[in-house]
Scaffold this motif. Sequence first.
Motif, PDB file in Angstrom:
ATOM      1  N   THR A  51      15.602  24.632 -36.851  1.00 53.78           N
ATOM      2  CA  THR A  51      15.582  23.313 -36.219  1.00 53.78           C
ATOM      3  C   THR A  51      14.514  23.250 -35.139  1.00 53.78           C
ATOM      4  OG1 THR A  51      17.292  24.053 -34.678  1.00 53.78           O
ATOM      5  CG2 THR A  51      18.027  22.884 -36.662  1.00 53.78           C
ATOM      6  N   ALA A  52      13.922  22.071 -34.987  1.00 48.24           N
ATOM      7  CA  ALA A  52      12.903  21.869 -33.967  1.00 48.24           C
ATOM      8  C   ALA A  52      13.039  20.470 -33.385  1.00 48.24           C
ATOM      9  CB  ALA A  52      11.510  22.069 -34.543  1.00 48.24           C
ATOM     10  N   ALA A  54      10.680  17.675 -31.283  1.00 53.62           N
ATOM     11  CA  ALA A  54       9.370  17.272 -30.781  1.00 53.62           C
ATOM     12  C   ALA A  54       9.568  16.217 -29.702  1.00 53.62           C
ATOM     13  CB  ALA A  54       8.508  16.725 -31.910  1.00 53.62           C
ATOM     14  N   ALA A  69       5.147  18.235 -36.086  1.00 56.35           N
ATOM     15  CA  ALA A  69       6.511  18.020 -36.570  1.00 56.35           C
ATOM     16  C   ALA A  69       6.511  17.762 -38.069  1.00 56.35           C
ATOM     17  CB  ALA A  69       7.153  16.854 -35.817  1.00 56.35           C
ATOM     18  N   LEU A  72       5.958  21.060 -39.933  1.00 57.49           N
ATOM     19  CA  LEU A  72       7.147  21.909 -39.901  1.00 57.49           C
ATOM     20  C   LEU A  72       8.249  21.364 -40.813  1.00 57.49           C
ATOM     21  CD1 LEU A  72       7.280  22.662 -36.063  1.00 57.49           C
ATOM     22  CD2 LEU A  72       6.505  24.194 -37.885  1.00 57.49           C
ATOM     23  N   ALA A  73       8.381  20.042 -40.868  1.00 58.30           N
ATOM     24  CA  ALA A  73       9.384  19.454 -41.753  1.00 58.30           C
ATOM     25  C   ALA A  73       9.079  19.771 -43.208  1.00 58.30           C
ATOM     26  CB  ALA A  73       9.449  17.946 -41.536  1.00 58.30           C
ATOM     27  N   VAL A  79      13.704  18.607 -38.292  1.00 59.63           N
ATOM     28  CA  VAL A  79      12.929  18.240 -37.109  1.00 59.63           C
ATOM     29  C   VAL A  79      13.332  16.855 -36.618  1.00 59.63           C
ATOM     30  CG1 VAL A  79      10.636  18.037 -36.097  1.00 59.63           C
ATOM     31  CG2 VAL A  79      11.011  19.597 -38.020  1.00 59.63           C
ATOM     32  N   VAL A 100      10.851  13.675 -40.861  1.00 63.98           N
ATOM     33  CA  VAL A 100      11.244  13.874 -39.464  1.00 63.98           C
ATOM     34  C   VAL A 100      12.113  12.695 -39.020  1.00 63.98           C
ATOM     35  CG1 VAL A 100      10.405  14.079 -37.088  1.00 63.98           C
ATOM     36  CG2 VAL A 100       9.153  15.178 -38.958  1.00 63.98           C
ATOM     37  N   ALA A 118      18.366  22.141 -31.367  1.00 66.54           N
ATOM     38  CA  ALA A 118      17.066  22.665 -31.783  1.00 66.54           C
ATOM     39  C   ALA A 118      16.802  24.047 -31.205  1.00 66.54           C
ATOM     40  CB  ALA A 118      15.951  21.712 -31.360  1.00 66.54           C
TER      41      ALA A 118
END
Length: 566
Positions: A51-52, A54, A69, A72-73, A79, A100, A118
């Motif tokens: 998980t992230a 932004a 983002a 990464l997704a 994200v 995202v 996240a």
Amino acid sequence: MKRAYVVEDIRRAEAPLLEAGVPLMDQAAYALAGAVIRHLRESGVRIPGSTALALVGAGHNGGDALFAAAYLARRGMSVVALCHGMVYEEGHRAALRAGVRVVTEPSSEELIHAGAAAGVWLDGLLGIGSRGALREPLATWVRTLTALRESSAAEPYVVAVDVPSGVGVDDGTLPGAVLKADATVTMGAAKRALYLPPACHVAGQIIEVPLGFERYLPATPALASLMDSDVRDLWMVPGPHDHKYTRGVLGVLAGSQTYPGAGILCVGAARSMGVGMIRYRGTVRGIVERYPDVVRAEGKVQAWTIGSGLDDLRDASRILQDAVAHSIPVVLDATAIELVHHDDVPSTVVITPHEGELASLLQARGESLSRDDIHQAPARAARLAATLTGATVVLKGAVTVIAGPHGPLYVQGGAPAWLATAGAGDVLAGIMGALLASHGDEIASWGEGRGLPAQLAAAACHVHAVAAWIAARSTPSAHLLLPSVETSDLSRRNYRDHHDGAARGSAHCCGCAHASAIGALSPRLLSGESQLAAPTHAGSLGQPITACDVITALRDAIFRILNPQF
């Protein structure tokens, strides 16, 4: 040498590439995503399902965060992007296309929920053009997220885009709330805040991403930090035709009956630096018995170190006046700094105050700066003192700031905190005087410093830090002596290969999918610069040290600096 620049330098340098249509934002975002992937892999975390968060503001850094983002997704990460203001439109569309979840002007509950969920936070709230403290609602965002982070059992890994949001980009101050980073991915070239205290303490590891505009940057940076190779270039290694007078003669006026140890430490450190001769003019009995090669007779001197442990400045004042008249460089330490409270001097005079001593100097010069004011903005205070006095100012601290009346600032850090011990400043004064003596004839022939005293002072701080690290047997404690991550492969070659492939129809391009490319990236550490040899146990805390321990370690430190092959 590590270099950093002010915002104006960066803007000018990137302008030609932006005018030519070079996609700097996409390259920067690609490198940002690569840094996250690298961290996750090194931590043993699976990328799909991670998980992230932004954090996206209205500037270009927010655009970088949105594109990152999206990348990464597409790697399978979950994200969320929390946005404030009019965010970069193309990045917003790319993030939505990649899946995202984008939330504009989130509530407090949404902010806390997204932050808690996240494992990685991307900080793109502010760009390098921001000035002053964070404004609302971003100040509340940062305070809320900071409290959440500090209370979490597993803290998120925070990656700042270019600079941590809330720092003074050019002056390194912390004017208000700031989101502390574990790593900062800085685009094109480092900004001064990443090396200047106190902002450097919230930047984490610095990852420089070359974007191609570096050739347009000024030849002289706004800030520099010397490394082993720079100190080697300054070191006067003796040759077959050298003798004690060509290797540098240092005069030392240090120590007193009240503080005899200061004289012993100053002389002992200077001896270990390899000067041709030391002439001791102090009153401490036993120095010649302790060091029989030290000379008490008057004679030729190519630099002076004055002040450590003195309780009477009459001789110091006479020596300083004579040295200035003959353009002989001088280090003024401790009480001798009072000699420039009212009298102007050239940059060949190097003063070494800590914050309290600098506050006294500036107050004597009519500036109402307190010790706390200097702590909050050391770069400004050091430059102000240099301008007012004409001297080269070495403002000592965990990260030392060196400023002349003109030229770049220098910053040196990396010593273990164990170095905060009695006598450490006396040792530094001896090291500094020895380096100035080795270049004394050169400086005297110019009749002015020409920036060399500041360089030599920075070199002395580096040697001091290396010796302290060796003595403490600890891992360097500040990022300024650690190699940065070199991401040129990430931001140029792989980026170019990806886009060349896209042109041939073999991959998606621009705001779509860098999935396979990012996964293959392996940023490497800068090599060829030993700086500090690896400790026996990586991450060791080390051991307490004394100033005498630092002197004992000096020869080993010099060997490591001058002989990188070993």
